[in-house]
Write a protein that holds these residues in place. Structure first.
Motif, PDB file in Angstrom:
ATOM      1  N   ALA A   1      52.364  38.570 -44.319  1.00  0.00           N
ATOM      2  CA  ALA A   1      52.651  39.419 -43.159  1.00  0.00           C
ATOM      3  C   ALA A   1      51.422  39.706 -42.303  1.00  0.00           C
ATOM      4  CB  ALA A   1      53.295  40.724 -43.621  1.00  0.00           C
ATOM      5  N   ASP A   2      50.267  39.981 -42.934  1.00  0.00           N
ATOM      6  CA  ASP A   2      49.074  40.295 -42.145  1.00  0.00           C
ATOM      7  C   ASP A   2      48.581  39.080 -41.363  1.00  0.00           C
ATOM      8  OD1 ASP A   2      48.277  39.064 -44.547  1.00  0.00           O
ATOM      9  OD2 ASP A   2      46.356  40.105 -44.585  1.00  0.00           O
ATOM     10  N   LEU A   3      48.685  37.900 -41.956  1.00  0.00           N
ATOM     11  CA  LEU A   3      48.287  36.681 -41.266  1.00  0.00           C
ATOM     12  C   LEU A   3      49.259  36.383 -40.124  1.00  0.00           C
ATOM     13  CD1 LEU A   3      46.547  34.166 -40.909  1.00  0.00           C
ATOM     14  CD2 LEU A   3      47.906  33.073 -42.713  1.00  0.00           C
ATOM     15  N   ALA A   4      50.544  36.479 -40.380  1.00  0.00           N
ATOM     16  CA  ALA A   4      51.546  36.224 -39.343  1.00  0.00           C
ATOM     17  C   ALA A   4      51.367  37.170 -38.164  1.00  0.00           C
ATOM     18  CB  ALA A   4      52.952  36.352 -39.923  1.00  0.00           C
ATOM     19  N   ALA A   5      51.064  38.434 -38.441  1.00  0.00           N
ATOM     20  CA  ALA A   5      50.852  39.407 -37.363  1.00  0.00           C
ATOM     21  C   ALA A   5      49.628  39.030 -36.531  1.00  0.00           C
ATOM     22  CB  ALA A   5      50.694  40.806 -37.938  1.00  0.00           C
ATOM     23  N   ALA A   6      48.551  38.623 -37.184  1.00  0.00           N
ATOM     24  CA  ALA A   6      47.341  38.221 -36.464  1.00  0.00           C
ATOM     25  C   ALA A   6      47.594  36.966 -35.625  1.00  0.00           C
ATOM     26  CB  ALA A   6      46.196  37.981 -37.439  1.00  0.00           C
ATOM     27  N   LEU A   7      48.325  36.010 -36.165  1.00  0.00           N
ATOM     28  CA  LEU A   7      48.592  34.764 -35.454  1.00  0.00           C
ATOM     29  C   LEU A   7      49.527  34.976 -34.266  1.00  0.00           C
ATOM     30  CD1 LEU A   7      49.080  32.316 -38.463  1.00  0.00           C
ATOM     31  CD2 LEU A   7      47.015  32.672 -37.086  1.00  0.00           C
ATOM     32  N   SER A   8      50.321  36.031 -34.326  1.00  0.00           N
ATOM     33  CA  SER A   8      51.277  36.342 -33.260  1.00  0.00           C
ATOM     34  C   SER A   8      50.675  37.202 -32.162  1.00  0.00           C
ATOM     35  CB  SER A   8      52.486  37.080 -33.849  1.00  0.00           C
ATOM     36  OG  SER A   8      53.118  36.289 -34.811  1.00  0.00           O
ATOM     37  N   GLY A   9      49.417  37.563 -32.306  1.00  0.00           N
ATOM     38  CA  GLY A   9      48.765  38.421 -31.318  1.00  0.00           C
ATOM     39  C   GLY A   9      48.812  37.829 -29.925  1.00  0.00           C
ATOM     40  N   PRO A  10      48.869  38.678 -28.897  1.00  0.00           N
ATOM     41  CA  PRO A  10      49.011  38.192 -27.524  1.00  0.00           C
ATOM     42  C   PRO A  10      47.807  37.406 -27.005  1.00  0.00           C
ATOM     43  CG  PRO A  10      48.609  40.553 -27.539  1.00  0.00           C
ATOM     44  CD  PRO A  10      48.798  40.134 -28.968  1.00  0.00           C
ATOM     45  N   ARG A  11      46.659  37.556 -27.641  1.00  0.00           N
ATOM     46  CA  ARG A  11      45.456  36.853 -27.167  1.00  0.00           C
ATOM     47  C   ARG A  11      45.166  35.576 -27.943  1.00  0.00           C
ATOM     48  NH1 ARG A  11      40.773  40.752 -27.044  1.00  0.00           N
ATOM     49  NH2 ARG A  11      39.821  39.031 -25.937  1.00  0.00           N
ATOM     50  N   VAL A  12      45.969  35.285 -28.973  1.00  0.00           N
ATOM     51  CA  VAL A  12      45.794  34.052 -29.744  1.00  0.00           C
ATOM     52  C   VAL A  12      46.444  32.906 -28.981  1.00  0.00           C
ATOM     53  CG1 VAL A  12      46.381  32.860 -31.899  1.00  0.00           C
ATOM     54  CG2 VAL A  12      45.678  35.259 -31.948  1.00  0.00           C
ATOM     55  N   ARG A  13      45.688  31.856 -28.757  1.00  0.00           N
ATOM     56  CA  ARG A  13      46.203  30.664 -28.068  1.00  0.00           C
ATOM     57  C   ARG A  13      46.595  29.630 -29.108  1.00  0.00           C
ATOM     58  NH1 ARG A  13      44.256  30.200 -22.663  1.00  0.00           N
ATOM     59  NH2 ARG A  13      45.873  28.627 -22.557  1.00  0.00           N
ATOM     60  N   LEU A  14      47.509  28.743 -28.731  1.00  0.00           N
ATOM     61  CA  LEU A  14      47.996  27.702 -29.628  1.00  0.00           C
ATOM     62  C   LEU A  14      47.729  26.336 -29.023  1.00  0.00           C
ATOM     63  CD1 LEU A  14      51.510  29.181 -30.443  1.00  0.00           C
ATOM     64  CD2 LEU A  14      49.388  29.530 -31.693  1.00  0.00           C
ATOM     65  N   ALA A  15      47.346  25.395 -29.877  1.00  0.00           N
ATOM     66  CA  ALA A  15      47.174  24.005 -29.449  1.00  0.00           C
ATOM     67  C   ALA A  15      47.967  23.118 -30.406  1.00  0.00           C
ATOM     68  CB  ALA A  15      45.707  23.615 -29.440  1.00  0.00           C
ATOM     69  N   ARG A  16      48.957  22.425 -29.860  1.00  0.00           N
ATOM     70  CA  ARG A  16      49.762  21.501 -30.659  1.00  0.00           C
ATOM     71  C   ARG A  16      49.268  20.092 -30.363  1.00  0.00           C
ATOM     72  NH1 ARG A  16      55.341  19.257 -29.356  1.00  0.00           N
ATOM     73  NH2 ARG A  16      56.005  18.357 -31.318  1.00  0.00           N
ATOM     74  N   ASN A  17      48.809  19.429 -31.390  1.00  0.00           N
ATOM     75  CA  ASN A  17      48.293  18.058 -31.266  1.00  0.00           C
ATOM     76  C   ASN A  17      47.233  17.957 -30.173  1.00  0.00           C
ATOM     77  OD1 ASN A  17      50.085  17.314 -33.317  1.00  0.00           O
ATOM     78  ND2 ASN A  17      51.703  16.886 -31.849  1.00  0.00           N
TER      79      ASN A  17
END
Length: 80
Positions: free
Chosen positions: A38-54
């Motif tokens: 849960a703590d990791l999922a919450a951090a990864l879902s933060g509004p300032r976290v960007r995602l890069a797929r491939n």
């Protein structure tokens, strides 16, 4: 198999730089996050976290991972 990559402070929260993710079918980001602590999922879902797929920046809305994909979680950068 897909790979999740964690950069910066997210690596510390995840307990390492990456995780292998066995996939039997295309899987939505929400379902992937639900399978993490849960703590990791919450951090990864933060509004300032960007995602890069491939290697390409993507929006989290509607994101689905498939076999062979790599998803990197990029924390906010600060410094000076």
């Amino acid at each position: 198999m897909a790979r999740l990559l964690f950069l910066g402070r997210l690596e510390d929260l995840a307990g390492g730089p990456e995780r292998a993710l066995p996939l039997t079918a295309p899987t939505a980001l929400a379902d992937i996050l639900a399978g993490l602590p849960a703590d990791l999922a919450a951090a990864l879902s933060g509004p300032r976290v960007r995602l890069a797929r491939n290697g390409a920046l993507v929006a989290p809305e509607g994101l689905v991972l498939a076999e062979g994909d790599e998803l990197a979680f990029l924390p906010p950068v600060s410094g000076g």
